[in-house]
Motif scaffolding. Structure first.
Motif: not given
Length: 577
Positions: A39-40, A51-53, A60-68
């Motif tokens: 994501i640019l 998120l790594d921490l 999971e993060f990218h899938q969530s953004v994609f769904d939104e």
């Protein structure tokens, strides 16, 4: 999973695989791939380590953004489809479809592509062909897109409609053989509006939408199947489908179907189960209004009138009119309303012949039907009135009045040779049965042994007759009644007509406890299925056997056993002690 990404210049899994295969430093290659395809958003890069921490995977993060984003895009597509001028919004949707269509096989993006196609009134033919050629895509697309495919592919549309038509016919036949026998709840009890809520009618209505071409295709299917099978339930579906579209105010179809107003008026009569004077005039106006050169509409009108629900309403109204004429001292030929009912009955009953021959002309009315048959039927009604009055008169100077048993010779001949006479005669039999008039029923039953096209043994009549016979339940204990009904009528046709066998078993399942034991045993033997009998007959016979077994008195009870004599020892009285 990644189909179409390369076509749009977006890297996919295969590109990453190739990069890793040909590189010397895999970790750097992965990092570079993430930077180029992530994501640019500059502010996001510093936030990702959080998120790594928390142990949240990047997937999971990218899938969530994609769904939104997908949900936002779907909302935007729907908004574009409903805002602005038609030309402008359709141009935007076409551009969006051109850009997104390469991803149509990608499950995560497919809903967006399908949504764009759904809102386009005319999807480019090339894309429709690609959808049609792929079973998964065809299954996934909305009904709005399928309509565009179907209208130019009658065979494919027929494949979709055929299972629904089979289901509809099966539902009607199952209703006629229902295990419930009742006067109040029978085949004709549901209102027209309730019937139109059925699954098949609703599905067909949705499939057709506002598409006149698809509507015409369905009507053609119904005509063809009616011609091939003579099954009148297809006529019911033809009327129900038109009225279902009427309920939704689909004017695009209702205004072009010449039968619409006639069907609408007739639907109101079916709801009331009677054709009143006002509606009779309206219906006559539609029939008289068929202009020269437009006679073909009579084929569709006859199919509407051939619907069993229409025939039922017309026949019931005819019987009621005949009774009213007796009170008014009028003959059938003097009643315009009665003549109209006969005209519509004749048109409905002649539907198959008219569509088959393609000669669109109203059947000629039989003069003898009006001048001989109907007056004979009225004389039966008068006989009943006179017998009832006679029974109430003081009987000091006369013996008990005998019910007239003779039938004019021409009556059974009319039932055999004239379809309309037969239909009205059968409805008169149903009428007297519903009135619990055992004498009239026994008088008329012998005439039903041979009728036009065996109408007395069709499922609709037998369904209604068996339901009405429940009102005469107590008469089943009488030998004379059972002999006339079972031996001389039902059993005479059981061996050659399996449907009669089924209706008799339905009747006995309901009334077996009223029949004399000896007669019941005889009937059970007569109704035993043969090797050729269908599963439905065998199942009903088995159910009857189980019921009779439960109904049988058990072994001799204590009341039937000889009294037991117990010798009791003599107990001394206090005086003898």
């Amino acid at each position: 999973m990644f189909a179409g990404l390369q076509e749009l210049g977006v890297a996919n899994g295969e590109d990453l695989k190739e990069t890793l295969t040909n590189c010397t430093e895999p970790l750097k290659a992965i990092e570079q791939f993430q930077t180029e395809n992530g994501i640019l958003l500059p502010s996001l890069q510093s936030a990702l380590p959080f998120l790594d921490l928390h142990g949240t995977p990047r997937l999971e993060f990218h899938q969530s953004v994609f769904d939104e984003l997908r949900e936002k895009l779907l909302e935007k597509v729907s908004a574009i489809a409903s805002e602005g001028k038609a030309d402008e919004r359709y141009k935007k949707l076409e551009d969006l479809l051109e850009k997104s269509f390469p991803l149509v096989k990608m499950p995560s993006v497919q809903p967006v592509v399908m949504c764009v196609m759904k809102h386009l009134p005319k999807v480019p033919e090339k894309k429709l062909k690609l959808v049609m050629a792929d079973k998964d895509l065809y299954k996934a697309c909305a009904v709005e897109v399928k309509r565009q495919i179907w209208q130019d592919n009658q065979a494919l549309f027929g494949d979709e409609v055929s299972p629904l038509l089979k289901q509809y016919i099966l539902e009607k036949e199952n209703a006629l053989f229902s295990s419930d026998l009742s006067v109040l709840h029978n085949f004709f009890s549901p209102s027209p509006k309730m019937r139109r809520q059925g699954e098949v009618v609703q599905k067909l209505t949705q499939m057709i939408g506002k598409n006149v071409k698809l509507y015409d295709m369905v009507l053609q299917f119904l005509r063809t199947l009616f011609l091939r099978t003579r099954n009148v339930h297809y006529c019911t579906l033809r009327a129900e489908l038109l009225m279902s579209l009427h309920d939704l105010d689909i004017s695009e179809i209702c205004t072009v179907d010449p039968c619409h107003k006639f069907t609408w008026c007739l639907d109101a009569c079916i709801r009331e189960k009677f054709v009143d004077n006002k509606r009779a005039r309206e219906l006559q106006g539609f029939l008289d209004g068929v202009k020269k050169g437009q006679e073909q509409v009579l084929g569709d009108l006859s199919m509407i009138l051939c619907d069993p629900f229409a025939i039922n309403t017309l026949a019931l109204s005819t019987i009621r009119h005949l009774q009213e004429l007796i009170g008014q001292d009028l003959l059938p030929r003097e009643s315009p309303d009665l003549l109209l009912l006969l005209r519509m009955l004749s048109l409905g009953q002649g539907a198959w012949d008219m569509i088959d021959s393609q000669i669109f002309k109203e059947p000629k009315m039989e003069v003898d039907l009006i001048t001989k048959f109907l007056p004979t039927l009225m004389s039966f009604v008068v006989d009943d009135y006179m017998f009832t009055v006679d029974q109430k008169l003081p009987s000091e100077d006369k013996g008990p009045a005998a019910y007239p048993s003779a039938i004019p010779e021409m009556f059974p001949k009319f039932l055999q040779d004239h379809r309309i006479a037969c239909e009205i005669g059968l409805y008169y039999v149903l009428h007297v049965t519903k009135q619990r008039n055992k004498n009239a029923l026994l008088r008329l039953l012998p005439s039903l042994a041979e009728t036009f096209n065996d109408l007395a043994f069709n499922d609709i009549f037998l369904h209604l007759l068996t339901g009405n016979l429940t009102l005469l339940a107590d008469e089943f204990a009488q030998e004379e009644f059972c002999t006339s009904l079972f031996d001389n009528f039902f059993l005479a046709a059981c061996s050659r007509k399996e449907n009669v066998h089924r209706h008799v078993l339905r009747l006995l399942l309901h009334l077996h406890h009223k029949v004399a034991p000896a007669k019941l045993e005889s009937l059970q033997k007569s109704l035993e299925p043969t090797k050729q009998s269908g599963e439905a007959v065998k199942e009903l016979y088995s159910q009857l056997g189980e019921k009779l077994q439960l109904h049988k008195p058990g072994p001799a009870q204590a009341a039937d056993a000889p009294p037991m004599e117990l010798s009791l020892p003599t107990v001394p009285t206090p005086a003898t002690l």
